[in-house]
Write an enzyme that holds these catalytic residues in place. Structure first.
Site, short mmCIF file in Angstrom:
data_model
loop_
_atom_site.label_atom_id
_atom_site.label_comp_id
_atom_site.label_asym_id
_atom_site.label_seq_id
_atom_site.Cartn_x
_atom_site.Cartn_y
_atom_site.Cartn_z
N ASN A 152 -51.18 -23.67 30.26
CA ASN A 152 -49.84 -23.72 29.67
C ASN A 152 -49.28 -25.14 29.76
OD1 ASN A 152 -49.91 -20.96 29.21
ND2 ASN A 152 -48.84 -20.46 31.12
N TYR A 181 -40.54 -44.87 31.26
CA TYR A 181 -41.60 -44.71 30.26
C TYR A 181 -41.58 -45.81 29.20
CZ TYR A 181 -43.65 -40.44 32.05
OH TYR A 181 -44.33 -39.54 32.83
N HIS A 225 -37.21 -16.03 35.18
CA HIS A 225 -37.32 -15.48 33.83
C HIS A 225 -36.52 -14.20 33.66
CE1 HIS A 225 -41.26 -17.74 32.57
NE2 HIS A 225 -40.35 -18.53 33.10
N LYS A 226 -36.32 -13.46 34.73
CA LYS A 226 -35.56 -12.21 34.60
C LYS A 226 -34.09 -12.50 34.30
CE LYS A 226 -34.80 -11.67 39.63
NZ LYS A 226 -33.36 -11.93 39.60
N ARG A 285 -54.73 -22.17 39.67
CA ARG A 285 -54.35 -22.93 38.47
C ARG A 285 -54.42 -24.44 38.69
NH1 ARG A 285 -49.83 -19.99 34.69
NH2 ARG A 285 -50.55 -17.85 34.95
N HIS A 303 -51.64 -40.96 34.67
CA HIS A 303 -52.14 -40.27 33.47
C HIS A 303 -53.15 -41.14 32.71
CE1 HIS A 303 -49.29 -36.88 33.79
NE2 HIS A 303 -48.43 -37.79 34.20
N HIS A 338 -43.45 -26.58 46.71
CA HIS A 338 -43.63 -25.71 45.55
C HIS A 338 -44.78 -26.20 44.68
CE1 HIS A 338 -41.19 -23.05 42.50
NE2 HIS A 338 -42.39 -22.56 42.77
N ASN A 361 -45.95 -31.41 31.55
CA ASN A 361 -47.12 -31.18 32.40
C ASN A 361 -47.57 -29.74 32.24
OD1 ASN A 361 -47.41 -33.75 33.56
ND2 ASN A 361 -45.97 -33.30 35.21
N SER A 363 -53.44 -23.66 44.23
CA SER A 363 -53.76 -22.30 43.79
C SER A 363 -54.88 -22.37 42.76
CB SER A 363 -52.52 -21.64 43.18
OG SER A 363 -52.24 -22.20 41.91
N LYS A 384 -47.00 -21.72 25.92
CA LYS A 384 -47.98 -20.84 26.56
C LYS A 384 -49.27 -20.80 25.73
CE LYS A 384 -45.05 -19.08 29.71
NZ LYS A 384 -45.26 -19.10 31.17
#
Length: 527
Positions: free
Chosen positions: A213, A358, A305-306, A203, A75, A194, A148, A201, A237
């Site tokens: 986001n 960290y 989320h569902k 994004r 970073h 993943h 992130n 992709s 978001k």
């Protein structure tokens, strides 16, 4: 101010205009002594040697020699801004943290956006995850949500983190970015599928920092005033809408304006277009965690989320640019172990690893008293403890207060209400291999259900365009993993690789490797 110039380009002119009514300050040394001549060193005659007594020169040069501090190991390239978090919905039934105390409450924040693998001079438009770290300055001390722009990560065991980062950095001999290293690691650790799929992709290259986001990514624990706890995930978001860069635009900007993300954020805030994000949580009870179909603390997976809907909490708003980049962005230090009462760590292995890593790297980079640096100081809380001294102790060192505990002289006392939530664990103590903890189900859902046909096509093209530079045997390992996600995923990538491989021979940089010696065989023969 010229109409054709943006606020970032006109920063110097703006600074001058702000001070138009003031006389110029007297130039001084670091010790505050006035300087009579800043343009010429003291010498014996116009052609003679310098004199050691020229403290104006030595003061200037000695400080210049020490201007740089160690670069962040990850970073390194980043942008920062300041603003506030405002509570819009009551979640006190989940957390007693003062930051969530009541609707309408505002808490000052600092935010740093960053790329991960590149150096501090690298381009803002590379395909790379983005850091999205938020520091909340609360009355109970700082809360650092070190997130992130993706809800997942490449690995689930922190012991792999150094090797993962090494694979993304430069080859130790050639000092070049090495596709063999990148794809060899990813192909050998299929839990990365993943995040790799998300990364390649659309994004994978956000359009600056305002249009993406943010996610806490890890699983955390919230504790309410009654001592009742739940697990949670944090989401923020963008209110500006998701926007991404095409591969072509990203490549062009990396040459024309490699600091595109920093410039875009600075100019937006300078012109009053304050970026904001809506802040949510997901909540999972302890009972739900016990019956969850996979490990709820696995950083390579999301909570559907569902089943665990987003619960609105508040707004993050950025309305101030840094006054000085080094002081407020380069020196800012985010630490996931900074959690006020009401927010705690979960058994998430990656989070547990970061709790140590960290603050440890901050002590190396900034010094053991890095929390004395103004941007890191928990200025809304009264710091009172038994820590003393050390390099760069910049405050009153807590005066004459006792520096040991317990004591009989009225020094700081422990606060029972701040005790951590208690939880009972039992189980075998050993090193558990999690390499094969269902690495494909959620990736398959992402590929089939989240992406449309055009997005899947671009995903495969992006992967093949990068994977083509790795050796054939590594390509085969990677394609095998993608095929296990979905046959079409693997076959489309393989078809593109076949085309690339037919068009040009593989280029390779060959290095000599011999265990226990840095000498090549020919060199040893000549000894």
């Amino acid at each position: 101010m010229a109409d054709s110039r943006d606020p970032a380009s006109d920063q110097m002119q703006h600074w001058k205009e702000q001070r138009a009514a003031q006389k110029a300050d007297v130039l001084t040394t670091g010790a505050g002594n006035p300087v009579g001549d800043k343009l010429n060193v003291i010498t014996v005659g116009p052609r003679g040697p310098l004199l050691v007594q020229d403290v104006v020169f030595t003061d200037e040069m000695a400080h210049f020699d020490r201007e740089r501090i160690p670069e962040r190991v990850v970073h390194a390239k980043g942008a920062g801004a300041f603003g506030y978090f405002e509570v819009t919905h009551d979640i006190t039934k989940y957390s007693k943290a003062k930051v969530f105390e009541h609707i309408g409450k505002k808490t000052p924040i600092a935010v740093r956006f960053s790329t991960v693998a590149g150096e501090s001079g690298s381009a803002d438009t590379v395909r790379d995850p983005r850091g999205f770290a938020v520091k909340f300055y609360t009355e109970d001390g700082n809360w650092d949500l070190v997130g992130n722009n993706t809800p997942i990560f490449f690995i689930r065991d922190p012991i792999l983190f150094p090797s993962f980062i090494h694979s993304q950095k430069r080859n130790p001999q050639t000092h070049l970015k090495d596709p063999d290293m990148v794809w060899d690691f990813w192909s050998l650790r299929p839990e990365s599928l993943h995040q790799v799929s998300f990364l390649f992709s659309d994004r994978g290259i956000p359009d600056g920092h305002r249009h993406m986001n943010g996610y806490g990514s890890h699983t955390f624990k919230l504790v309410n005033a009654n001592g009742e706890a739940v697990y949670c995930k944090f989401h923020y978001k963008t209110d500006q809408g998701i926007k991404n860069l095409s591969v072509e635009d990203a490549a062009r900007l990396s040459q024309e304006d490699p600091d595109y993300g920093i410039r875009d954020l600075f100019n937006a805030i300078a012109t009053g277009k304050y970026p904001s994000w809506t802040f949510y949580i997901q909540v999972m009870t302890f009972n739900q965690a016990e019956t969850f179909p996979f490990n709820p603390f696995d950083l390579t997976k999301v909570w559907p989320h569902k089943d665990y809907p987003l619960i609105p909490v508040g707004k993050l708003v950025l309305n101030r640019n840094p006054v000085n980049y080094f002081a407020e962005v380069e020196q800012i230090a985010f630490d996931p172990s900074n959690m006020p009462p009401g927010i705690e760590a979960s058994p998430d292995k990656m989070l547990q690893g970061r709790l140590f890593a960290y603050p440890d790297t901050h002590r190396h980079r900034l010094g053991p008293n890095y929390l004395h640096i103004p941007v890191n100081c928990p200025y809304r809380a009264r710091v009172a403890n038994y820590q003393r001294d050390g390099p760069m102790c910049m405050q009153d060192n807590q005066g004459g207060a006792p520096n040991y505990y317990p004591n009989s002289f009225g020094a700081p006392e422990q606060q029972p209400s701040a005790l951590e939530h208690s939880i009972q664990y039992s189980g075998e103590v050993r090193r558990f291999n999690t390499a094969n903890d269902d690495n494909v189900t959620q990736v398959r859902a992402f590929y089939v259900n989240v992406l449309n046909e055009e997005q899947r096509k671009r995903l495969c093209e992006n992967i093949a365009g990068h994977l083509k530079d790795a050796q054939i045997f590594i390509q085969k390992k990677a394609v095998k993993n993608f095929t296990e996600v979905h046959p079409d995923y693997g076959s489309h990538i393989q078809a593109l690789l076949d085309k690339y491989n037919a068009e040009k021979p593989k280029n390779a940089i060959h290095t000599f490797v011999q265990s226990g010696s840095h000498l090549a065989a020919r060199e040893k023969a000549n000894l």
